[in-house]
Design a protein around this motif. Structure first.
Motif, mmCIF file in Angstrom:
data_model
loop_
_atom_site.group_PDB
_atom_site.id
_atom_site.type_symbol
_atom_site.label_atom_id
_atom_site.label_comp_id
_atom_site.label_asym_id
_atom_site.label_seq_id
_atom_site.Cartn_x
_atom_site.Cartn_y
_atom_site.Cartn_z
ATOM 1 N N GLY A 55 30.698 40.215 46.206
ATOM 2 C CA GLY A 55 30.312 38.876 45.778
ATOM 3 C C GLY A 55 29.623 38.825 44.435
ATOM 4 O O GLY A 55 29.121 37.778 44.031
ATOM 5 N N VAL A 56 29.598 39.958 43.710
ATOM 6 C CA VAL A 56 28.989 39.999 42.382
ATOM 7 C C VAL A 56 30.026 39.562 41.361
ATOM 8 O O VAL A 56 31.134 40.115 41.325
ATOM 9 N N LYS A 57 29.677 38.605 40.523
ATOM 10 C CA LYS A 57 30.630 38.084 39.550
ATOM 11 C C LYS A 57 30.931 39.119 38.465
ATOM 12 O O LYS A 57 30.036 39.818 38.006
ATOM 13 N N ALA A 58 32.190 39.201 38.061
ATOM 14 C CA ALA A 58 32.589 40.064 36.952
ATOM 15 C C ALA A 58 32.459 39.293 35.643
ATOM 16 O O ALA A 58 32.436 38.061 35.624
ATOM 17 N N TYR A 59 32.363 40.025 34.544
ATOM 18 C CA TYR A 59 32.288 39.388 33.229
ATOM 19 C C TYR A 59 33.647 38.892 32.771
ATOM 20 O O TYR A 59 33.747 37.881 32.080
ATOM 21 N N ARG A 60 34.711 39.621 33.147
ATOM 22 C CA ARG A 60 36.034 39.309 32.612
ATOM 23 C C ARG A 60 37.047 39.161 33.742
ATOM 24 O O ARG A 60 36.936 39.808 34.773
ATOM 25 N N GLY A 61 38.049 38.325 33.514
ATOM 26 C CA GLY A 61 39.060 38.068 34.519
ATOM 27 C C GLY A 61 40.194 39.075 34.460
ATOM 28 O O GLY A 61 40.163 40.053 33.706
ATOM 29 N N LYS A 62 41.237 38.820 35.242
ATOM 30 C CA LYS A 62 42.366 39.740 35.313
ATOM 31 C C LYS A 62 43.148 39.809 34.007
ATOM 32 O O LYS A 62 43.903 40.758 33.788
ATOM 33 N N ASP A 63 42.960 38.808 33.143
ATOM 34 C CA ASP A 63 43.622 38.855 31.841
ATOM 35 C C ASP A 63 42.790 39.603 30.812
ATOM 36 O O ASP A 63 43.186 39.730 29.652
ATOM 37 N N GLY A 64 41.611 40.109 31.245
ATOM 38 C CA GLY A 64 40.764 40.891 30.356
ATOM 39 C C GLY A 64 39.841 40.061 29.484
ATOM 40 O O GLY A 64 39.026 40.611 28.739
ATOM 41 N N ARG A 65 39.946 38.731 29.573
ATOM 42 C CA ARG A 65 39.128 37.875 28.713
ATOM 43 C C ARG A 65 37.816 37.493 29.387
ATOM 44 O O ARG A 65 37.738 37.380 30.610
ATOM 45 N N TYR A 66 36.781 37.294 28.597
ATOM 46 C CA TYR A 66 35.476 36.882 29.088
ATOM 47 C C TYR A 66 35.626 35.564 29.837
ATOM 48 O O TYR A 66 36.196 34.604 29.314
ATOM 49 N N MET A 67 35.128 35.509 31.075
ATOM 50 C CA MET A 67 35.381 34.349 31.927
ATOM 51 C C MET A 67 34.429 33.188 31.678
ATOM 52 O O MET A 67 34.581 32.127 32.265
ATOM 53 N N HIS A 68 33.432 33.381 30.825
ATOM 54 C CA HIS A 68 32.435 32.331 30.622
ATOM 55 C C HIS A 68 32.280 32.051 29.123
ATOM 56 O O HIS A 68 31.210 32.269 28.551
#
Length: 356
Positions: A55-68
């Motif tokens: 449940g810990v949020k990652a910095y980047r999504g499956k496309d490798g880009r920063y999610m925020h």
């Protein structure tokens, strides 16, 4: 100096978008990982991807880009600035972190953490370097090791969220500082208690703080002073979490230890990381320079894509790592009580959660 959140170079992201990487089946991945780990002393490097199942949020999504992309974290230089501006940054950070620490205390290791702990327990893998500050690798290893032994087995490259320190080196448990924040800010303590009663939680950002309404004022939030500094005749409220902020460098001691860990191993196993942060990427580069085999397990593009000598598998760690342990240790998974306890820990937690 311009500071920004570390990212994968655009050229790699563009190349990844054009590629059709082969999808490896779980059974094939298990065999390839098991063969790799059984071939010599292995050092391990992990990133945010191994904690997503907790449940810990990652910095980047499956496309490798920063999610925020719209989120602006507080940088190290801002947090420690000894001025009214710096004090305002600390008020903002600690109010949001005060609320954000609630879910952190409720986070548990997942099957990947336990699988790696099991592999360390049986001696298949050696020291583990993690970029994560969530303490979940430590929590998994506590099933079988004491804290001094864990200190020797795990290097937290970017520090830990469970400690804070002042600018003069006084260290305190994060839970203790959490209580100080509550005592100094009774209104926000009541707000936090209400969140606990209702089971609600504001959106949490990658560095552990939360999104609060734009109408929230931070001006009256009190950041406690360091009591040890107070006793020494200094007034000091510059207190930060014991982890590396954006714009901050890791210590020379930690850097040297991370290099030694790679140097004494025969190979490097990398899991759940895009390697966007250079402090991690340079360890993979160091392994390649020393001509050590590298196996990278991650979903989506990474900074190491296309590098000669890197064997990459596109598959989530939680899908395969428990089976990797069973493949390597065989019947010992049932005959060794400590090993059996580690491997059943995540299963037991899931049953308890379902019952609740």
């Amino acid at each position: 100096m311009r500071l920004s959140v570390p990212n994968i170079p655009p050229a790699i992201l563009a190349s990844a978008a054009l590629r059709n990487d082969p999808i490896v089946s779980p059974s094939e991945a298990v065999q390839r990982i098991s063969s790799f780990l059984s071939s010599g002393r292995t050092a391990v490097l992990t990133g945010a991807g191994v904690s997503v199942d907790s449940g810990v949020k990652a910095y980047r999504g499956k496309d490798g880009r920063y999610m925020h992309p719209d989120y602006k974290p507080i940088f190290y230089q801002e947090l420690i600035e000894d001025s009214l501006r710096g004090h305002s940054f600390r008020q903002r950070y600690w109010l949001r972190a005060y609320i954000g620490f609630l879910p952190v205390r409720r986070t548990f290791p997942n099957s990947t953490h336990y699988a790696l702990a099991a592999l360390q327990h049986v001696g298949v893998v050696g020291p583990l370097i993690t970029q994560n500050v969530d303490g979940l690798h430590r929590a998994a290893l506590r099933r079988v090791l004491t804290e001094p032994e864990i200190d020797r087995r795990i290097l937290e490259l970017h520090g830990s969220i469970f400690k804070v320190h002042c600018q003069h080196g006084h260290v305190y448990p994060r839970a203790v500082f959490q209580d100080w924040l509550g005592q100094a800010n009774p209104r926000w303590r009541e707000f936090l208690a209400e969140l606990e009663r209702t089971g609600t939680q504001p959106k949490t950002n990658p560095d552990g703080d939360v999104v609060l309404d734009d109408s929230v004022s931070y001006d009256d939030f009190v950041v406690p002073k360091c009591p040890s500094c107070d006793a020494e005749g200094r007034r000091n409220s510059i207190i930060k979490p014991d982890f590396v902020f954006f714009g901050e460098s890791i210590s020379q001691e930690v850097k040297d230890r991370s290099y030694r860990t790679v140097e004494v191993a025969d190979r490097l196993f990398v899991l759940g990381t895009t390697l966007a942060t250079y402090s991690a990427f340079r360890l993979l580069k160091h392994a390649l320079e020393l001509r050590k085999p590298v196996l990278l397990l991650n979903v989506g593009p990474t900074r190491a894509d296309g590098l000669p000598g890197v064997d990459k598998l596109e598959i989530p760690t939680g899908v395969v790592m428990t089976d990797v342990v069973h493949t390597i240790v065989g019947t010992r998974a049932h005959n060794d009580p400590a090993l059996r306890d580690i491997l059943l820990s995540d299963v037991v937690k899931e049953v308890v959660e379902q019952a609740v």
